[in-house]
Design a protein around this motif. Structure first.
Motif, PDB file in Angstrom:
ATOM      1  N   UNK A   1      17.243   5.560   6.196  1.00 46.94           N
ATOM      2  CA  UNK A   1      16.719   6.417   4.996  1.00 46.94           C
ATOM      3  C   UNK A   1      17.801   5.875   3.903  1.00 46.94           C
ATOM      4  N   UNK A   2      18.880   5.737   4.395  1.00 43.87           N
ATOM      5  CA  UNK A   2      19.847   5.353   3.113  1.00 43.87           C
ATOM      6  C   UNK A   2      19.450   4.246   2.127  1.00 43.87           C
ATOM      7  N   UNK A   3      18.333   3.543   2.672  1.00 39.42           N
ATOM      8  CA  UNK A   3      17.919   2.317   2.076  1.00 39.42           C
ATOM      9  C   UNK A   3      16.530   2.567   1.623  1.00 39.42           C
ATOM     10  N   UNK A   4      15.908   3.555   2.144  1.00 41.78           N
ATOM     11  CA  UNK A   4      14.497   3.734   1.839  1.00 41.78           C
ATOM     12  C   UNK A   4      13.895   4.724   0.872  1.00 41.78           C
ATOM     13  N   UNK A   5      15.120   5.527   0.497  1.00 48.26           N
ATOM     14  CA  UNK A   5      14.679   6.700  -0.231  1.00 48.26           C
ATOM     15  C   UNK A   5      14.476   8.032   0.072  1.00 48.26           C
ATOM     16  N   UNK A   6      14.175   7.916   1.378  1.00 52.56           N
ATOM     17  CA  UNK A   6      13.745   9.263   2.256  1.00 52.56           C
ATOM     18  C   UNK A   6      15.148  10.050   2.190  1.00 52.56           C
ATOM     19  N   UNK A   7      14.785  11.286   2.078  1.00 52.57           N
ATOM     20  CA  UNK A   7      15.907  12.428   2.059  1.00 52.57           C
ATOM     21  C   UNK A   7      16.128  13.065   3.251  1.00 52.57           C
ATOM     22  N   UNK A   8      17.302  13.955   3.344  1.00 48.89           N
ATOM     23  CA  UNK A   8      17.244  14.496   4.485  1.00 48.89           C
ATOM     24  C   UNK A   8      16.018  15.813   4.370  1.00 48.89           C
ATOM     25  N   UNK A   9      15.822  16.250   3.367  1.00 46.59           N
ATOM     26  CA  UNK A   9      14.638  17.304   3.190  1.00 46.59           C
ATOM     27  C   UNK A   9      13.482  16.537   3.522  1.00 46.59           C
ATOM     28  N   UNK A  10      13.183  15.303   3.141  1.00 47.18           N
ATOM     29  CA  UNK A  10      11.985  14.478   3.669  1.00 47.18           C
ATOM     30  C   UNK A  10      11.787  14.503   5.219  1.00 47.18           C
ATOM     31  N   UNK A  11      13.249  14.155   5.746  1.00 45.99           N
ATOM     32  CA  UNK A  11      13.145  14.113   7.137  1.00 45.99           C
ATOM     33  C   UNK A  11      12.688  15.430   7.925  1.00 45.99           C
ATOM     34  N   UNK A  12      13.313  16.355   7.406  1.00 46.24           N
ATOM     35  CA  UNK A  12      12.968  17.996   7.999  1.00 46.24           C
ATOM     36  C   UNK A  12      11.621  18.131   7.854  1.00 46.24           C
ATOM     37  N   UNK A  13      11.079  17.926   6.554  1.00 48.75           N
ATOM     38  CA  UNK A  13       9.564  18.072   6.540  1.00 48.75           C
ATOM     39  C   UNK A  13       8.680  17.300   7.504  1.00 48.75           C
ATOM     40  N   UNK A  14       9.110  16.189   7.683  1.00 53.34           N
ATOM     41  CA  UNK A  14       8.303  15.268   8.469  1.00 53.34           C
ATOM     42  C   UNK A  14       8.567  15.800  10.084  1.00 53.34           C
ATOM     43  N   UNK A  15       9.665  16.262  10.424  1.00 55.43           N
ATOM     44  CA  UNK A  15       9.721  16.508  11.838  1.00 55.43           C
ATOM     45  C   UNK A  15       9.194  18.071  11.920  1.00 55.43           C
ATOM     46  N   UNK A  16       8.938  18.854  11.036  1.00 48.32           N
ATOM     47  CA  UNK A  16       8.314  20.006  11.275  1.00 48.32           C
ATOM     48  C   UNK A  16       6.847  19.674  11.462  1.00 48.32           C
ATOM     49  N   UNK A  17       6.226  18.589  10.805  1.00 46.71           N
ATOM     50  CA  UNK A  17       5.035  18.088  11.195  1.00 46.71           C
ATOM     51  C   UNK A  17       5.067  17.806  12.683  1.00 46.71           C
ATOM     52  N   UNK A  18       6.100  16.753  13.017  1.00 45.90           N
ATOM     53  CA  UNK A  18       6.179  16.605  14.554  1.00 45.90           C
ATOM     54  C   UNK A  18       5.798  17.882  15.330  1.00 45.90           C
TER      55      UNK A  18
ATOM     56  N   UNK B   1       0.786  -1.229   0.061  1.00 43.29           N
ATOM     57  CA  UNK B   1       0.083   0.010   0.120  1.00 43.29           C
ATOM     58  C   UNK B   1       0.951   1.223   0.029  1.00 43.29           C
ATOM     59  N   UNK B   2       2.021   1.255   0.448  1.00 44.97           N
ATOM     60  CA  UNK B   2       2.770   2.363   0.586  1.00 44.97           C
ATOM     61  C   UNK B   2       4.351   2.159   0.323  1.00 44.97           C
ATOM     62  N   UNK B   3       4.874   3.110  -0.602  1.00 43.15           N
ATOM     63  CA  UNK B   3       6.312   2.846  -1.029  1.00 43.15           C
ATOM     64  C   UNK B   3       7.198   2.661   0.591  1.00 43.15           C
ATOM     65  N   UNK B   4       8.258   2.160   0.469  1.00 46.29           N
ATOM     66  CA  UNK B   4       9.120   2.355   1.547  1.00 46.29           C
ATOM     67  C   UNK B   4       9.441   3.655   2.133  1.00 46.29           C
ATOM     68  N   UNK B   5       9.806   4.538   1.084  1.00 46.28           N
ATOM     69  CA  UNK B   5      10.192   6.102   1.579  1.00 46.28           C
ATOM     70  C   UNK B   5       8.882   6.567   2.543  1.00 46.28           C
ATOM     71  N   UNK B   6       7.837   6.347   2.166  1.00 50.08           N
ATOM     72  CA  UNK B   6       6.715   6.892   2.786  1.00 50.08           C
ATOM     73  C   UNK B   6       6.367   6.019   4.138  1.00 50.08           C
ATOM     74  N   UNK B   7       6.684   4.852   4.330  1.00 48.43           N
ATOM     75  CA  UNK B   7       6.504   3.951   5.525  1.00 48.43           C
ATOM     76  C   UNK B   7       7.828   4.828   6.447  1.00 48.43           C
ATOM     77  N   UNK B   8       8.910   5.085   5.838  1.00 46.03           N
ATOM     78  CA  UNK B   8       9.922   5.250   6.583  1.00 46.03           C
ATOM     79  C   UNK B   8       9.732   6.847   7.262  1.00 46.03           C
ATOM     80  N   UNK B   9       9.184   7.545   6.481  1.00 42.88           N
ATOM     81  CA  UNK B   9       8.690   8.809   6.783  1.00 42.88           C
ATOM     82  C   UNK B   9       7.786   8.862   8.073  1.00 42.88           C
TER      83      UNK B   9
END
Length: 129
Positions: free
Chosen positions: A84-101, A54-62
């Motif tokens: 995230x080195x293996x899931x495709x989530x980037x530093x920018x993705x992590x930053x955006x997720x943490x802003x939501x947090x 249902x979700x790609x690994x990048x999204x599951x990772x985030x």
């Protein structure tokens, strides 16, 4: 004793996300005391949830990063930043997720997560160079 197909699928996914080094280390540290727990997380988290289409690994990772940050699970959060080195989530993705947090779970949780993410991302960058 042979492991279930769910366990086997979970190990494939777990290795793909966390890497062989991490999984080999966790397996080497396993004892009779935590064997059932390791089977539970391999089948439940990795064989069932992380292996779903249902979700790609990048999204599951985030999602995982946001939840771990919100709950203050710093060791697991650091491990999943490294993943995230293996899931495709980037530093920018992590930053955006943490802003939501920060907004939905609180600034202290996001502050701690940003600190850990910066450390882990720097280590990943160092290893890549």
């Amino acid at each position: 004793m042979a492991k279930s197909p769910l366990f086997e699928r979970g190990m494939v996914t777990r290795r793909a996300v966390l890497g062989d080094k991490h999984v080999d280390g966790a397996t080497a540290r396993k004892t009779d005391f935590d064997d059932d727990f390791q089977t539970l997380i391999t089948e439940g988290a990795w064989g069932s949830v992380w292996s779903r289409p249902g979700l790609p690994r990048r999204e599951r990772s985030l999602l995982t990063l946001a939840l771990l940050a919100a709950l203050g699970h710093e060791e697991e959060f650091a491990m999943h930043v490294r993943a995230t080195a293996n899931t495709g989530a980037t530093a920018e993705d992590i930053k955006e997720a943490l802003l939501h947090v920060a907004i939905y779970a609180g600034v202290p949780a996001a502050n701690a997560a940003f600190r850990i993410a910066k450390q882990e991302l720097a280590k990943l960058q160092e290893a890549a160079e």
